[in-house]
Design a protein around this motif. Structure first.
Motif, PDB file in Angstrom:
ATOM      1  N   ARG A 283       0.808  -1.228   0.000  1.00 37.53           N
ATOM      2  CA  ARG A 283       0.000   0.000   0.000  1.00 37.53           C
ATOM      3  C   ARG A 283       0.845   1.284   0.000  1.00 37.53           C
ATOM      4  O   ARG A 283       0.334   2.360   0.317  1.00 37.53           O
ATOM      5  N   ALA A 284       2.121   1.176  -0.335  1.00 37.88           N
ATOM      6  CA  ALA A 284       2.970   2.368  -0.411  1.00 37.88           C
ATOM      7  C   ALA A 284       2.560   3.221  -1.611  1.00 37.88           C
ATOM      8  O   ALA A 284       2.091   2.715  -2.629  1.00 37.88           O
ATOM      9  N   ASP A 285       2.734   4.518  -1.485  1.00 36.18           N
ATOM     10  CA  ASP A 285       2.414   5.450  -2.557  1.00 36.18           C
ATOM     11  C   ASP A 285       3.712   5.822  -3.266  1.00 36.18           C
ATOM     12  O   ASP A 285       4.522   6.599  -2.753  1.00 36.18           O
ATOM     13  N   LEU A 286       3.927   5.253  -4.452  1.00 39.70           N
ATOM     14  CA  LEU A 286       5.148   5.461  -5.220  1.00 39.70           C
ATOM     15  C   LEU A 286       4.877   6.262  -6.489  1.00 39.70           C
ATOM     16  O   LEU A 286       5.652   6.212  -7.451  1.00 39.70           O
ATOM     17  N   ARG A 287       3.810   7.009  -6.496  1.00 33.57           N
ATOM     18  CA  ARG A 287       3.467   7.781  -7.683  1.00 33.57           C
ATOM     19  C   ARG A 287       4.560   8.798  -7.998  1.00 33.57           C
ATOM     20  O   ARG A 287       5.026   9.528  -7.126  1.00 33.57           O
ATOM     21  N   GLY A 288       4.988   8.802  -9.257  1.00 32.17           N
ATOM     22  CA  GLY A 288       5.981   9.772  -9.690  1.00 32.17           C
ATOM     23  C   GLY A 288       7.376   9.538  -9.155  1.00 32.17           C
ATOM     24  O   GLY A 288       8.228  10.437  -9.226  1.00 32.17           O
ATOM     25  N   ALA A 289       7.658   8.341  -8.641  1.00 36.82           N
ATOM     26  CA  ALA A 289       8.991   8.055  -8.108  1.00 36.82           C
ATOM     27  C   ALA A 289       9.940   7.637  -9.228  1.00 36.82           C
ATOM     28  O   ALA A 289       9.541   7.008 -10.201  1.00 36.82           O
ATOM     29  N   ASP A 290      11.212   7.993  -9.077  1.00 37.96           N
ATOM     30  CA  ASP A 290      12.258   7.571 -10.011  1.00 37.96           C
ATOM     31  C   ASP A 290      12.738   6.201  -9.550  1.00 37.96           C
ATOM     32  O   ASP A 290      13.337   6.066  -8.479  1.00 37.96           O
ATOM     33  N   MET A 291      12.516   5.164 -10.386  1.00 41.39           N
ATOM     34  CA  MET A 291      12.810   3.788 -10.000  1.00 41.39           C
ATOM     35  C   MET A 291      14.030   3.214 -10.716  1.00 41.39           C
ATOM     36  O   MET A 291      14.291   2.018 -10.618  1.00 41.39           O
ATOM     37  N   ILE A 292      14.784   4.030 -11.405  1.00 43.79           N
ATOM     38  CA  ILE A 292      15.885   3.503 -12.205  1.00 43.79           C
ATOM     39  C   ILE A 292      16.890   2.735 -11.339  1.00 43.79           C
ATOM     40  O   ILE A 292      17.383   3.226 -10.329  1.00 43.79           O
ATOM     41  N   GLY A 293      17.131   1.491 -11.701  1.00 44.23           N
ATOM     42  CA  GLY A 293      18.123   0.677 -11.000  1.00 44.23           C
ATOM     43  C   GLY A 293      17.727   0.190  -9.627  1.00 44.23           C
ATOM     44  O   GLY A 293      18.522  -0.460  -8.947  1.00 44.23           O
ATOM     45  N   ALA A 294      16.511   0.468  -9.165  1.00 40.12           N
ATOM     46  CA  ALA A 294      16.086   0.004  -7.840  1.00 40.12           C
ATOM     47  C   ALA A 294      15.953  -1.520  -7.853  1.00 40.12           C
ATOM     48  O   ALA A 294      15.382  -2.090  -8.776  1.00 40.12           O
ATOM     49  N   ASP A 295      16.493  -2.161  -6.834  1.00 39.25           N
ATOM     50  CA  ASP A 295      16.453  -3.625  -6.745  1.00 39.25           C
ATOM     51  C   ASP A 295      15.189  -4.027  -5.990  1.00 39.25           C
ATOM     52  O   ASP A 295      15.094  -3.855  -4.774  1.00 39.25           O
ATOM     53  N   LEU A 296      14.225  -4.571  -6.732  1.00 32.24           N
ATOM     54  CA  LEU A 296      12.924  -4.915  -6.149  1.00 32.24           C
ATOM     55  C   LEU A 296      12.738  -6.418  -5.963  1.00 32.24           C
ATOM     56  O   LEU A 296      11.609  -6.893  -5.820  1.00 32.24           O
ATOM     57  N   ARG A 297      13.827  -7.157  -5.927  1.00 32.94           N
ATOM     58  CA  ARG A 297      13.689  -8.601  -5.782  1.00 32.94           C
ATOM     59  C   ARG A 297      12.945  -8.960  -4.489  1.00 32.94           C
ATOM     60  O   ARG A 297      13.329  -8.550  -3.397  1.00 32.94           O
ATOM     61  N   ASP A 298      11.853  -9.684  -4.665  1.00 38.40           N
ATOM     62  CA  ASP A 298      11.035 -10.158  -3.563  1.00 38.40           C
ATOM     63  C   ASP A 298      10.424  -9.026  -2.729  1.00 38.40           C
ATOM     64  O   ASP A 298       9.942  -9.255  -1.621  1.00 38.40           O
ATOM     65  N   ALA A 299      10.429  -7.806  -3.255  1.00 33.84           N
ATOM     66  CA  ALA A 299       9.755  -6.705  -2.559  1.00 33.84           C
ATOM     67  C   ALA A 299       8.246  -6.895  -2.678  1.00 33.84           C
ATOM     68  O   ALA A 299       7.742  -7.335  -3.704  1.00 33.84           O
ATOM     69  N   ASP A 300       7.531  -6.584  -1.615  1.00 32.89           N
ATOM     70  CA  ASP A 300       6.079  -6.746  -1.602  1.00 32.89           C
ATOM     71  C   ASP A 300       5.427  -5.444  -2.054  1.00 32.89           C
ATOM     72  O   ASP A 300       5.398  -4.458  -1.315  1.00 32.89           O
ATOM     73  N   LEU A 301       4.878  -5.465  -3.275  1.00 34.52           N
ATOM     74  CA  LEU A 301       4.189  -4.303  -3.828  1.00 34.52           C
ATOM     75  C   LEU A 301       2.678  -4.472  -3.767  1.00 34.52           C
ATOM     76  O   LEU A 301       1.938  -3.823  -4.510  1.00 34.52           O
ATOM     77  N   GLY A 302       2.217  -5.318  -2.876  1.00 34.17           N
ATOM     78  CA  GLY A 302       0.785  -5.560  -2.757  1.00 34.17           C
ATOM     79  C   GLY A 302      -0.004  -4.277  -2.557  1.00 34.17           C
ATOM     80  O   GLY A 302       0.242  -3.540  -1.599  1.00 34.17           O
TER      81      GLY A 302
END
Length: 276
Positions: free
Chosen positions: A217-236
């Motif tokens: 439930r995080a609000d990531l609107r308009g975030a710069d995600m370049i190169g972010a390591d999202l392995r097994d991150a919970d984006l539910g």
């Protein structure tokens, strides 16, 4: 001046037009992502004679989840069909095969840069940089069409540095439109971080390590995600609407639900669980 943004379909892997280069050129070590060790330049034992994966439909079940989060950004078909004119590495000399496998990672890096540059051209706040973006995009396209010998000698790091400076300026312009304090988490170690419901609108998450982070439930609107390591991150149920420089491999590596909102540039992975 006409927009030189390339058709993004050319920057997506097309295995049917590739000679299985990623399955040969790249090394991997036995881990949670790969069931076995494999040296660079050695064909994966799952690679068939027709250059297709013999276990593609069950990669995760067989212990090769790392393969499901990889994308060559179209470099495989570029090297196979353009750089080497449709010549199969298996049918030629060992020297030609070596050249193909050496060139592939170089073109892959260039195609990833093309992906970011072409996306930057679609972002309205980056309008003041469009001439520079088009110029660098064109220069990068030209580099991908060099001879195998030229590509092998290319200083990719130097070119990445020039592109990165332009992408940083793009990021600043885009994120400046977000109201309130914009968090700077560039390169941050956020492994396993508890960010449930966090307000990360317009955040700088470039290169942040978010492995196994709770972004429910995080609000990531308009975030710069370049190169972010999202392995097994919970984006539910997280909201990534308008998040930019987010790639399909990043999304594939994360976990999400039917309630996760994504930008149009990526698709919802089939292995994500539906919302209960």
């Amino acid at each position: 001046m006409p927009d030189r943004t390339p058709d993004r379909t050319d920057l997506r892997g097309d295995c049917a037009r590739c000679f299985g280069l990623c399955c040969v050129a790249l090394p991997f070590a036995a881990s949670a992502d790969f069931a076995i060790d494999k040296r660079a330049g050695t064909p994966c034992p799952n690679l068939r004679e027709d250059h297709r994966c013999g276990i593609h439909a069950r990669l995760r079940q067989e212990g090769f989840s790392g393969c499901t989060v990889y994308d060559c950004f179209g470099a495989g078909q570029k090297v196979s069909q353009v750089t080497f004119g449709g010549q199969d590495w298996r049918a030629g000399s060992p020297e030609r095969a070596r050249h193909m496998l050496d060139v592939f990672p170089v073109v892959r890096q260039l195609h990833e840069l093309l992906w970011y540059l072409s996306e930057a051209l679609t972002l309205p706040p980056a309008r003041p940089l469009r001439d520079d973006l088009r110029r660098v995009l064109g220069a990068t396209e030209e580099l991908t069409r060099q001879t195998p010998e030229q590509l092998a000698q290319l200083d990719v790091a130097a070119h990445r540095q020039e592109v990165n400076g332009l992408l940083l300026r793009t990021s600043e312009l885009v994120r400046a439109g977000t109201r309130g304090r914009r968090k700077d988490r560039r390169g941050a170690d956020l492994v396993g971080a508890r960010l449930r419901g966090a307000d990360l609108r317009g955040a700088n998450l470039r290169g942040a390590c978010l492995i196994a982070a709770d972004l429910t439930r995080a609000d990531l609107r308009g975030a710069d995600m370049i190169g972010a390591d999202l392995r097994d991150a919970d984006l539910g149920d997280a909201d990534l609407t308008g998040a930019f420089f987010l790639t399909q491999p990043q999304v594939n590596a994360a976990r999400g639900t039917a309630g996760t909102r994504l930008p149009d540039s990526v698709t919802r992975p089939a292995h994500w669980t539906p919302r209960v």
